[in-house]
Design a protein around this motif. Structure first.
Motif, PDB file in Angstrom:
ATOM      1  N   ARG A 154       0.906  -1.323  -0.250  1.00  0.00           N
ATOM      2  CA  ARG A 154      -0.026  -0.067  -0.046  1.00  0.00           C
ATOM      3  C   ARG A 154       0.963   1.013  -0.149  1.00  0.00           C
ATOM      4  O   ARG A 154       0.436   2.142  -0.759  1.00  0.00           O
ATOM      5  CB  ARG A 154      -0.924   0.065   1.268  1.00  0.00           C
ATOM      6  N   ILE A 155       2.069   1.220   0.710  1.00  0.00           N
ATOM      7  CA  ILE A 155       3.010   2.549   0.595  1.00  0.00           C
ATOM      8  C   ILE A 155       3.565   2.643  -0.909  1.00  0.00           C
ATOM      9  O   ILE A 155       3.315   3.610  -1.241  1.00  0.00           O
ATOM     10  CB  ILE A 155       4.122   2.114   1.787  1.00  0.00           C
ATOM     11  N   ARG A 156       3.888   1.353  -1.491  1.00  0.00           N
ATOM     12  CA  ARG A 156       4.219   1.532  -2.924  1.00  0.00           C
ATOM     13  C   ARG A 156       3.188   2.203  -3.851  1.00  0.00           C
ATOM     14  O   ARG A 156       3.546   3.126  -4.570  1.00  0.00           O
ATOM     15  CB  ARG A 156       4.897   0.143  -3.331  1.00  0.00           C
ATOM     16  N   VAL A 157       1.941   1.918  -3.432  1.00  0.00           N
ATOM     17  CA  VAL A 157       0.700   2.461  -4.160  1.00  0.00           C
ATOM     18  C   VAL A 157       0.733   4.116  -3.992  1.00  0.00           C
ATOM     19  O   VAL A 157       0.762   4.682  -4.991  1.00  0.00           O
ATOM     20  CB  VAL A 157      -0.482   1.548  -4.056  1.00  0.00           C
ATOM     21  N   ALA A 158       0.721   4.263  -2.701  1.00  0.00           N
ATOM     22  CA  ALA A 158       0.528   5.674  -2.481  1.00  0.00           C
ATOM     23  C   ALA A 158       1.726   6.498  -3.134  1.00  0.00           C
ATOM     24  O   ALA A 158       1.663   7.540  -3.707  1.00  0.00           O
ATOM     25  CB  ALA A 158       0.601   5.922  -0.930  1.00  0.00           C
ATOM     26  N   GLU A 159       2.781   5.931  -3.036  1.00  0.00           N
ATOM     27  CA  GLU A 159       4.143   6.628  -3.432  1.00  0.00           C
ATOM     28  C   GLU A 159       3.974   6.803  -4.933  1.00  0.00           C
ATOM     29  O   GLU A 159       4.297   7.716  -5.637  1.00  0.00           O
ATOM     30  CB  GLU A 159       5.410   5.870  -3.163  1.00  0.00           C
ATOM     31  N   LYS A 160       3.604   5.890  -5.548  1.00  0.00           N
ATOM     32  CA  LYS A 160       3.473   5.805  -7.000  1.00  0.00           C
ATOM     33  C   LYS A 160       2.411   6.668  -7.390  1.00  0.00           C
ATOM     34  O   LYS A 160       2.557   7.383  -8.121  1.00  0.00           O
ATOM     35  CB  LYS A 160       3.242   4.411  -7.636  1.00  0.00           C
ATOM     36  N   MET A 161       1.329   6.981  -6.861  1.00  0.00           N
ATOM     37  CA  MET A 161       0.301   7.796  -7.190  1.00  0.00           C
ATOM     38  C   MET A 161       0.869   9.432  -7.002  1.00  0.00           C
ATOM     39  O   MET A 161       0.578  10.007  -7.932  1.00  0.00           O
ATOM     40  CB  MET A 161      -0.923   7.577  -6.285  1.00  0.00           C
ATOM     41  N   ILE A 162       1.861   9.528  -5.931  1.00  0.00           N
ATOM     42  CA  ILE A 162       2.207  10.847  -5.785  1.00  0.00           C
ATOM     43  C   ILE A 162       3.310  11.155  -6.739  1.00  0.00           C
ATOM     44  O   ILE A 162       3.159  12.284  -7.555  1.00  0.00           O
ATOM     45  CB  ILE A 162       2.772  11.008  -4.340  1.00  0.00           C
ATOM     46  N   GLU A 163       4.121  10.238  -6.909  1.00  0.00           N
ATOM     47  CA  GLU A 163       5.078  10.308  -8.148  1.00  0.00           C
ATOM     48  C   GLU A 163       4.682  10.631  -9.471  1.00  0.00           C
ATOM     49  O   GLU A 163       5.107  11.368 -10.166  1.00  0.00           O
ATOM     50  CB  GLU A 163       6.071   8.929  -8.214  1.00  0.00           C
ATOM     51  N   LEU A 203      -1.890   0.405 -12.755  1.00  0.00           N
ATOM     52  CA  LEU A 203      -1.154   0.994 -11.444  1.00  0.00           C
ATOM     53  C   LEU A 203      -0.572  -0.199 -10.716  1.00  0.00           C
ATOM     54  O   LEU A 203       0.734   0.049 -10.167  1.00  0.00           O
ATOM     55  CB  LEU A 203      -2.471   1.846 -10.474  1.00  0.00           C
ATOM     56  N   ALA A 204      -1.138  -1.232 -10.421  1.00  0.00           N
ATOM     57  CA  ALA A 204      -0.657  -2.219  -9.863  1.00  0.00           C
ATOM     58  C   ALA A 204       1.075  -2.777 -10.599  1.00  0.00           C
ATOM     59  O   ALA A 204       1.850  -3.147 -10.006  1.00  0.00           O
ATOM     60  CB  ALA A 204      -1.291  -3.563  -9.901  1.00  0.00           C
ATOM     61  N   THR A 205       1.067  -2.797 -11.832  1.00  0.00           N
ATOM     62  CA  THR A 205       2.200  -3.213 -12.588  1.00  0.00           C
ATOM     63  C   THR A 205       3.114  -2.044 -12.152  1.00  0.00           C
ATOM     64  O   THR A 205       4.328  -2.525 -11.700  1.00  0.00           O
ATOM     65  CB  THR A 205       1.738  -3.364 -14.002  1.00  0.00           C
ATOM     66  N   ALA A 206       2.775  -0.889 -12.343  1.00  0.00           N
ATOM     67  CA  ALA A 206       3.672   0.338 -12.302  1.00  0.00           C
ATOM     68  C   ALA A 206       4.421   0.263 -10.638  1.00  0.00           C
ATOM     69  O   ALA A 206       5.320   0.686 -10.487  1.00  0.00           O
ATOM     70  CB  ALA A 206       3.107   1.749 -12.362  1.00  0.00           C
ATOM     71  N   ALA A 207       3.335  -0.181  -9.732  1.00  0.00           N
ATOM     72  CA  ALA A 207       4.001   0.016  -8.321  1.00  0.00           C
ATOM     73  C   ALA A 207       4.446  -1.327  -7.943  1.00  0.00           C
ATOM     74  O   ALA A 207       4.946  -1.561  -6.830  1.00  0.00           O
ATOM     75  CB  ALA A 207       2.682   0.245  -7.432  1.00  0.00           C
ATOM     76  N   ALA A 225      -4.013  -4.579  -3.754  1.00  0.00           N
ATOM     77  CA  ALA A 225      -3.231  -3.788  -3.044  1.00  0.00           C
ATOM     78  C   ALA A 225      -3.958  -2.432  -3.513  1.00  0.00           C
ATOM     79  O   ALA A 225      -3.879  -1.492  -2.530  1.00  0.00           O
ATOM     80  CB  ALA A 225      -1.799  -3.996  -3.044  1.00  0.00           C
ATOM     81  N   ILE A 226      -4.222  -2.182  -4.619  1.00  0.00           N
ATOM     82  CA  ILE A 226      -4.915  -0.838  -5.249  1.00  0.00           C
ATOM     83  C   ILE A 226      -6.222  -0.798  -4.501  1.00  0.00           C
ATOM     84  O   ILE A 226      -6.431   0.251  -3.977  1.00  0.00           O
ATOM     85  CB  ILE A 226      -5.256  -1.083  -6.827  1.00  0.00           C
ATOM     86  N   LYS A 227      -7.061  -1.707  -4.428  1.00  0.00           N
ATOM     87  CA  LYS A 227      -8.495  -1.609  -3.760  1.00  0.00           C
ATOM     88  C   LYS A 227      -8.218  -1.366  -2.275  1.00  0.00           C
ATOM     89  O   LYS A 227      -9.022  -0.318  -1.867  1.00  0.00           O
ATOM     90  CB  LYS A 227      -8.953  -2.873  -4.182  1.00  0.00           C
TER      91      LYS A 227
END
Length: 171
Positions: free
Chosen positions: A19-28, A51-55, A61-63
């Protein structure tokens, strides 16, 4: 304020590295959470799979990240107001006969943008674009400046004299 918000993100997700990786990727990437519970880049809907692939996480984890964000007013305000920064010309500068200066910044970064742009304009070179990574979110933030023409290497020593500059690349 930003540090407190980032600490809150880390606190909310500390048991869930995905989830941290998802949040970081969204910000990035400048991705926001819309009222419909979907992720967007501007007005383009981003699939959970993309997004899952990118993170580098599972789609679940996205949901779960979205659910946590929606439940927390502060996090929702943060993630629903992110906007993409736009096109950075760095990767296509050579094709456009533009110059690129990358300046790695240490922990002391106050005034670096002003001093570097002054040095560039003193040489009579126009600045097309400047992009500074956040010093609180990046371990080694970069200041990227795109100039109207390539810059000569002799400016490297001048940039290195600026307090807080740790490395300079010109190409």
């Amino acid at each position: 304020m930003l540090i407190k918000m980032w600490e809150k993100v880390n606190e909310k997700f500390k048991k869930y590295p995905a989830r941290i990786r998802v949040a970081e990727k969204m910000i990035e990437l400048g991705l926001s959470l819309n009222e419909d519970g979907k992720i967007y880049c501007g007005n383009l809907k981003i699939s959970d799979k993309a997004l899952a692939t990118a993170a580098d996480v599972d789609r679940r984890a996205i949901k779960s990240t979205i659910d946590v964000i929606k439940e927390d007013e502060d996090l929702y305000n943060l993630f629903s107001n992110i906007i993409p920064a736009g096109t950075l010309l760095k990767n296509i500068a050579k094709n456009l006969d533009l110059g690129v200066i990358e300046i790695e910044v240490g922990s002391e970064s106050e005034g670096i943008l002003a001093r570097t742009t002054s040095l560039i304009t003193e040489k009579g070179i126009g600045i097309r674009q400047a992009y500074a990574e956040d010093t609180e979110l990046q371990q080694t933030p970069l200041l990227t400046i795109i100039t109207e023409e390539p810059v000569k290497g002799d400016l490297i020593n001048e940039f290195l004299k600026i307090e807080g500059v740790t490395r300079v690349s010109i190409y």
